[in-house]
Design an enzyme around this catalytic site. Sequence first.
Site: not given
Ligand code: CAA
Length: 392
Positions: A287, A372, A251, A248
């Site tokens: 244009q 991300e 990104r 959060d």
């Molecule tokens: N803040 C706090 N808690 C959160 C949350 C947030 N933003 N988002 C989800 N949660 C919690 C949920 O409330 C849930 O908790 P409970 O079980 O207690 O209810 C738990 O986490 C699981 O959440 P979901 O059921 O929503 O999870 P999901 O399996 O459906 O997945 C998703 C959610 C948004 C798809 C997530 O998996 C996601 O963001 N995927 C993408 C991964 C990603 O961004 N990877 C990047 C890697 S880093 C990178 O790329 C860096 C680089 O190279 C520069």
Amino acid sequence: MGKPWRPPNKRRMPDEDAQILAAVRELVAEKVAPRAAEIDQRGEFPQDIRKLFAESDMLGIPIPSEYGGLGGSFLTYVRVVEEIAKACASSSLIVAVQELAMLPILIAGTVEQKSKYLPKLASGEWIAAYALTEAGSGSDAAGSMRTRAEKRGDQYILNGQKIWITNGSVADAVCVFAVTDPTKGANGISAFLVEKTFPGFQVGKIEKKMGIRGSPTVELIFDNCEVPAANLIGPEGDGFKIAMKVLDKSRPGIAAQALGIAQGALEYATKYAQERIAFGKPIGQQQGVGFMLADMKTEVEASRLLLYEAARKCDEESDDVTLWAAMCKLKCGDVAMRVTTDAVQVLGGYGYSVDYPVERMMRDAKITQIYEGTQQIQRLVISRALVGRWKG
Ligand code: CAA
């Protein structure tokens, strides 16, 4: 008559932050921009730029001053990333990934962990990386994670592989997410701070990539890797929530990188269109090209407003940070791809040549739609924030 009274502008940047930005602008123009093409062509991590950023206190902008950082705002942080990315996307990742990787400690670390690691990261003495992704677990970060961590005495033993880890081969410490309880799904994942010297930590394959070629992207292997229990970040089982809270706030950093790339391409294409003559006048006055530039400029400015608002929400710890972080990453990433593609078009044949920077910018832009969280995942996050999640 005196000046009419105006309400104070609460959203103006504090002077200190404006000074940071001015210094960064100068440093980028003098030291980073002249290296950008070479960094891309050589495909090597620019240790000189890392050193420069460390010496200029640019690696700890949002780290509180009691832990050696500048204690700057997230808004300042994203503006710094944007400023660097205008010239060199690979270099901007040095700042962005340092922030990504220190956030788990900042958000969920103990005072001991913060005191031990944050000053090293803020000063740039140490580089850090963030290891969430695995071969079978990219978008489905929780459901498909296979790396395991088992508690044995006062240690956790980690086994598994992570891939696509930015800066993994140059990192001194890596925040690693691993399953501690496979029966609990997302709530069975924990976060660990793994130092590169811990037994069982290895760097695997180094990826060859289309863009951000000066930023190493690697596989990390954990082979009975011994991690002290003191390096568990947050309570056991909280790792996935920590990972999401980190994204959060990180990104917007990638959105800033995308916006910077777009701004750099727009500036280059605009100058070219003012100078290049065809059919007796500058092509920008025709244009077909002038309207392309108009659309590029409008999209860049709209993205900037969205990004800065998202960054302010990070500063205010607003309840809707998840939504805004996803929206700014989605918008800025898509705009970066479109604007850089159009910049290549404005330059015509020259745009396709490595002698001009816009083809590099176009290649660098693509990753901002992938890492991300892909643009598809951002849309999932945004739509869930609007209409909730189906739990049937
Ligand atoms: N803040 C706090 N808690 C959160 C949350 C947030 N933003 N988002 C989800 N949660 C919690 C949920 O409330 C849930 O908790 P409970 O079980 O207690 O209810 C738990 O986490 C699981 O959440 P979901 O059921 O929503 O999870 P999901 O399996 O459906 O997945 C998703 C959610 C948004 C798809 C997530 O998996 C996601 O963001 N995927 C993408 C991964 C990603 O961004 N990877 C990047 C890697 S880093 C990178 O790329 C860096 C680089 O190279 C520069």
